[in-house]
Design a protein around this motif. Sequence first.
Motif, PDB file in Angstrom:
ATOM      1  N   LEU A  99       6.426 -35.394 -23.168  1.00  0.00           N
ATOM      2  CA  LEU A  99       6.000 -34.006 -23.278  1.00  0.00           C
ATOM      3  C   LEU A  99       5.299 -33.741 -24.599  1.00  0.00           C
ATOM      4  CD1 LEU A  99       8.842 -31.917 -21.641  1.00  0.00           C
ATOM      5  CD2 LEU A  99       6.440 -31.990 -20.974  1.00  0.00           C
ATOM      6  N   SER A 100       5.719 -34.448 -25.662  1.00  0.00           N
ATOM      7  CA  SER A 100       5.128 -34.229 -26.978  1.00  0.00           C
ATOM      8  C   SER A 100       4.216 -35.393 -27.328  1.00  0.00           C
ATOM      9  CB  SER A 100       6.225 -34.119 -28.043  1.00  0.00           C
ATOM     10  OG  SER A 100       7.088 -33.046 -27.753  1.00  0.00           O
ATOM     11  N   PRO A 101       3.054 -35.131 -27.898  1.00  0.00           N
ATOM     12  CA  PRO A 101       2.163 -36.225 -28.285  1.00  0.00           C
ATOM     13  C   PRO A 101       2.771 -37.079 -29.384  1.00  0.00           C
ATOM     14  CG  PRO A 101       1.054 -34.095 -28.424  1.00  0.00           C
ATOM     15  CD  PRO A 101       2.497 -33.812 -28.212  1.00  0.00           C
ATOM     16  N   THR A 102       2.802 -38.389 -29.166  1.00  0.00           N
ATOM     17  CA  THR A 102       3.348 -39.319 -30.143  1.00  0.00           C
ATOM     18  C   THR A 102       2.895 -40.712 -29.770  1.00  0.00           C
ATOM     19  OG1 THR A 102       5.378 -40.265 -31.050  1.00  0.00           O
ATOM     20  CG2 THR A 102       5.462 -39.517 -28.781  1.00  0.00           C
ATOM     21  N   SER A 103       2.847 -41.601 -30.712  1.00  0.00           N
ATOM     22  CA  SER A 103       2.538 -43.005 -30.419  1.00  0.00           C
ATOM     23  C   SER A 103       3.781 -43.875 -30.541  1.00  0.00           C
ATOM     24  CB  SER A 103       1.447 -43.517 -31.360  1.00  0.00           C
ATOM     25  OG  SER A 103       1.890 -43.446 -32.705  1.00  0.00           O
ATOM     26  N   ASP A 104       4.934 -43.234 -30.691  1.00  0.00           N
ATOM     27  CA  ASP A 104       6.200 -43.955 -30.843  1.00  0.00           C
ATOM     28  C   ASP A 104       6.806 -44.203 -29.465  1.00  0.00           C
ATOM     29  OD1 ASP A 104       9.204 -43.396 -32.860  1.00  0.00           O
ATOM     30  OD2 ASP A 104       8.715 -44.908 -31.361  1.00  0.00           O
ATOM     31  N   TRP A 105       6.916 -45.470 -29.060  1.00  0.00           N
ATOM     32  CA  TRP A 105       7.402 -45.786 -27.718  1.00  0.00           C
ATOM     33  C   TRP A 105       8.834 -45.311 -27.501  1.00  0.00           C
ATOM     34  CZ3 TRP A 105      11.647 -48.914 -27.080  1.00  0.00           C
ATOM     35  CH2 TRP A 105      11.988 -49.753 -28.151  1.00  0.00           C
ATOM     36  N   ARG A 106       9.566 -45.137 -28.581  1.00  0.00           N
ATOM     37  CA  ARG A 106      10.950 -44.707 -28.459  1.00  0.00           C
ATOM     38  C   ARG A 106      11.078 -43.266 -28.002  1.00  0.00           C
ATOM     39  NH1 ARG A 106       9.804 -47.500 -32.779  1.00  0.00           N
ATOM     40  NH2 ARG A 106      10.899 -49.424 -33.288  1.00  0.00           N
ATOM     41  N   ARG A 107       9.998 -42.506 -28.061  1.00  0.00           N
ATOM     42  CA  ARG A 107      10.050 -41.090 -27.729  1.00  0.00           C
ATOM     43  C   ARG A 107       9.480 -40.793 -26.348  1.00  0.00           C
ATOM     44  NH1 ARG A 107       7.581 -37.813 -32.613  1.00  0.00           N
ATOM     45  NH2 ARG A 107       8.236 -36.097 -31.258  1.00  0.00           N
ATOM     46  N   MET A 108       9.228 -41.845 -25.578  1.00  0.00           N
ATOM     47  CA  MET A 108       8.745 -41.622 -24.214  1.00  0.00           C
ATOM     48  C   MET A 108       9.878 -41.138 -23.316  1.00  0.00           C
ATOM     49  SD  MET A 108       5.536 -42.292 -24.313  1.00  0.00           S
ATOM     50  CE  MET A 108       5.467 -41.799 -26.029  1.00  0.00           C
ATOM     51  N   ASN A 109       9.529 -40.289 -22.363  1.00  0.00           N
ATOM     52  CA  ASN A 109      10.536 -39.770 -21.442  1.00  0.00           C
ATOM     53  C   ASN A 109      10.634 -40.595 -20.160  1.00  0.00           C
ATOM     54  OD1 ASN A 109       9.246 -37.058 -22.869  1.00  0.00           O
ATOM     55  ND2 ASN A 109      11.465 -37.005 -22.665  1.00  0.00           N
ATOM     56  N   PHE A 110       9.514 -41.184 -19.742  1.00  0.00           N
ATOM     57  CA  PHE A 110       9.496 -41.960 -18.507  1.00  0.00           C
ATOM     58  C   PHE A 110       8.644 -43.210 -18.692  1.00  0.00           C
ATOM     59  CE2 PHE A 110      11.684 -38.865 -16.060  1.00  0.00           C
ATOM     60  CZ  PHE A 110      11.222 -37.623 -16.465  1.00  0.00           C
ATOM     61  N   TRP A 111       9.064 -44.260 -17.985  1.00  0.00           N
ATOM     62  CA  TRP A 111       8.364 -45.553 -18.053  1.00  0.00           C
ATOM     63  C   TRP A 111       8.153 -46.112 -16.667  1.00  0.00           C
ATOM     64  CZ3 TRP A 111       6.477 -47.761 -22.415  1.00  0.00           C
ATOM     65  CH2 TRP A 111       6.970 -47.325 -23.649  1.00  0.00           C
ATOM     66  N   GLY A 112       7.047 -46.834 -16.515  1.00  0.00           N
ATOM     67  CA  GLY A 112       6.893 -47.693 -15.367  1.00  0.00           C
ATOM     68  C   GLY A 112       7.498 -49.053 -15.659  1.00  0.00           C
ATOM     69  N   ARG A 113       7.407 -49.960 -14.686  1.00  0.00           N
ATOM     70  CA  ARG A 113       7.999 -51.283 -14.848  1.00  0.00           C
ATOM     71  C   ARG A 113       7.028 -52.282 -15.482  1.00  0.00           C
ATOM     72  NH1 ARG A 113      11.995 -52.707  -9.789  1.00  0.00           N
ATOM     73  NH2 ARG A 113      13.389 -50.940 -10.063  1.00  0.00           N
ATOM     74  N   GLY A 114       5.759 -51.924 -15.541  1.00  0.00           N
ATOM     75  CA  GLY A 114       4.783 -52.778 -16.195  1.00  0.00           C
ATOM     76  C   GLY A 114       3.980 -53.639 -15.245  1.00  0.00           C
ATOM     77  N   THR A 115       2.824 -54.040 -15.713  1.00  0.00           N
ATOM     78  CA  THR A 115       1.960 -54.967 -14.981  1.00  0.00           C
ATOM     79  C   THR A 115       1.425 -55.987 -15.973  1.00  0.00           C
ATOM     80  OG1 THR A 115       0.055 -55.140 -13.467  1.00  0.00           O
ATOM     81  CG2 THR A 115      -0.109 -53.497 -15.222  1.00  0.00           C
ATOM     82  N   GLN A 116       1.468 -57.261 -15.588  1.00  0.00           N
ATOM     83  CA  GLN A 116       1.122 -58.337 -16.512  1.00  0.00           C
ATOM     84  C   GLN A 116      -0.391 -58.541 -16.584  1.00  0.00           C
ATOM     85  OE1 GLN A 116       3.148 -60.215 -18.554  1.00  0.00           O
ATOM     86  NE2 GLN A 116       1.273 -61.168 -19.360  1.00  0.00           N
ATOM     87  N   VAL A 117      -0.880 -58.637 -17.802  1.00  0.00           N
ATOM     88  CA  VAL A 117      -2.278 -58.977 -18.056  1.00  0.00           C
ATOM     89  C   VAL A 117      -2.302 -60.270 -18.853  1.00  0.00           C
ATOM     90  CG1 VAL A 117      -4.397 -58.311 -19.264  1.00  0.00           C
ATOM     91  CG2 VAL A 117      -3.097 -56.609 -17.974  1.00  0.00           C
TER      92      VAL A 117
END
Length: 121
Positions: A99-117
């Motif tokens: 909800l709040s702009p930040t570049s700190d991954w610890r402050r994310m509210n929701f995550w996906g599972r990821g995709t490998q590159v």
Amino acid sequence: QVQLVESGGGLVQAGGSLRLSCAASGNFFDWTMYWFRQAAGREREFVASIRWNGRILNYADPVKGRFTISRDNAKNTIDLQMNSLKPEDTALYYCAAALSPTSDWRRMNFWGRGTQVTVSS
């Protein structure tokens, strides 16, 4: 239920391109959306973000000029176009929301599972 699902990862040669997509369930209209990545043995790092109106974009220095983030609020998708890929871009790429702009991954509210590159030299 809130859910983020990434797709589009794969194996590409250096100099090539990939387009990642994140499908978001639920209403993310007011949220800032992010792409992070995590290489093996390294901390998760910010890649790019886009505000709810699509007008404020931020990029990490290593990807500036090569990656482009975009969102389609009608479709609830967030894309990451990656051009001129380098071996050092190899990582698991995650979509996230806060909800709040930040570049700190610890402050994310929701995550996906990821995709490998994976970028080969």
